[in-house]
Scaffold this motif. Structure first.
Motif, PDB file in Angstrom:
ATOM      1  N   LYS A 216      26.110   8.764  69.197  1.00 43.58           N
ATOM      2  CA  LYS A 216      26.565   7.370  69.224  1.00 43.58           C
ATOM      3  C   LYS A 216      25.514   6.642  69.613  1.00 43.58           C
ATOM      4  CE  LYS A 216      29.957   4.438  71.644  1.00 43.58           C
ATOM      5  NZ  LYS A 216      31.023   4.222  72.384  1.00 43.58           N
ATOM      6  N   LYS A 217      24.695   6.974  70.808  1.00 39.08           N
ATOM      7  CA  LYS A 217      23.556   6.440  71.531  1.00 39.08           C
ATOM      8  C   LYS A 217      22.463   5.971  70.297  1.00 39.08           C
ATOM      9  CE  LYS A 217      24.543   5.077  75.562  1.00 39.08           C
ATOM     10  NZ  LYS A 217      24.492   3.572  75.944  1.00 39.08           N
TER      11      LYS A 217
ATOM     12  N   SER B  52      20.530   0.798  64.911  1.00 33.58           N
ATOM     13  CA  SER B  52      21.055  -0.562  64.726  1.00 33.58           C
ATOM     14  C   SER B  52      20.393  -1.670  65.249  1.00 33.58           C
ATOM     15  CB  SER B  52      22.657  -0.585  64.842  1.00 33.58           C
ATOM     16  OG  SER B  52      23.150  -1.986  64.729  1.00 33.58           O
ATOM     17  N   LYS B  53      19.943  -1.467  66.698  1.00 32.81           N
ATOM     18  CA  LYS B  53      19.085  -2.400  67.425  1.00 32.81           C
ATOM     19  C   LYS B  53      17.578  -2.582  66.806  1.00 32.81           C
ATOM     20  CE  LYS B  53      21.286  -2.240  71.987  1.00 32.81           C
ATOM     21  NZ  LYS B  53      21.250  -1.799  73.362  1.00 32.81           N
TER      22      LYS B  53
ATOM     23  N   GLU C  73      23.337   3.538  68.037  1.00 39.34           N
ATOM     24  CA  GLU C  73      23.178   2.121  68.520  1.00 39.34           C
ATOM     25  C   GLU C  73      21.794   1.618  68.444  1.00 39.34           C
ATOM     26  OE1 GLU C  73      24.848   2.412  72.321  1.00 39.34           O
ATOM     27  OE2 GLU C  73      26.889   2.624  71.749  1.00 39.34           O
TER      28      GLU C  73
END
Length: 140
Positions: A51-52, A58-59, A55
């Motif tokens: 999940k990290k 995506s960033k 994220e």
């Protein structure tokens, strides 16, 4: 030893063996529980880090898009700057045609090809030579 003592020892040995088996079973059960708990924790960590990672990706994608937009804007601004520098240079040349009394000197205008310096030649005017709109914004 008597037969009574021998059978007592056999019973005691059997009880010890049974206790040892029970103890081994409980120890194996605890070991399996610890292993299962450890596997669950590892799976939870995998989910957390996946999940990290998503994220962060995506960033990073967002930052890359912002960077590309900024690069494009910088290209436009550099182009506008060059165009304005050209216009300023031509404006300085036009101002140089006037003498100190405000009279136009007799310098030839044939050397200039810029339509905004020769508005009477309407056939030379095109949108490609005029990147500014009536609002003053550049269009590229």
């Amino acid at each position: 030893m008597t037969s009574k003592g021998a059978s007592y020892n056999l019973i005691m040995d059997h009880e010890k063996e049974m206790k040892r088996k029970i103890s081994n079973r409980e120890s194996a059960k605890r070991s399996r529980m610890r292993r299962d708990q450890h596997m669950k924790e590892l799976n939870d960590q995998m989910v957390y880090f996946a999940k990290k990672r998503d994220e962060m990706l995506s960033k990073m994608e967002g930052v890359a898009q912002e960077y590309a937009a900024m690069e494009m804007e910088n290209m436009v601004l550099r182009s506008q700057k060059q165009e304005l520098e050209k216009r300023l240079e031509y404006a300085k040349r036009v101002c140089g045609w006037c003498d100190g009394d405000g009279h136009v000197s007799m310098l030839p205008m044939g050397g200039f090809q810029e339509p905004w310096l020769r508005p009477w030649d309407q056939h030379q005017i095109s949108n490609s030579l005029y990147p500014m709109s009536s609002t003053g914004n550049f269009h590229l």
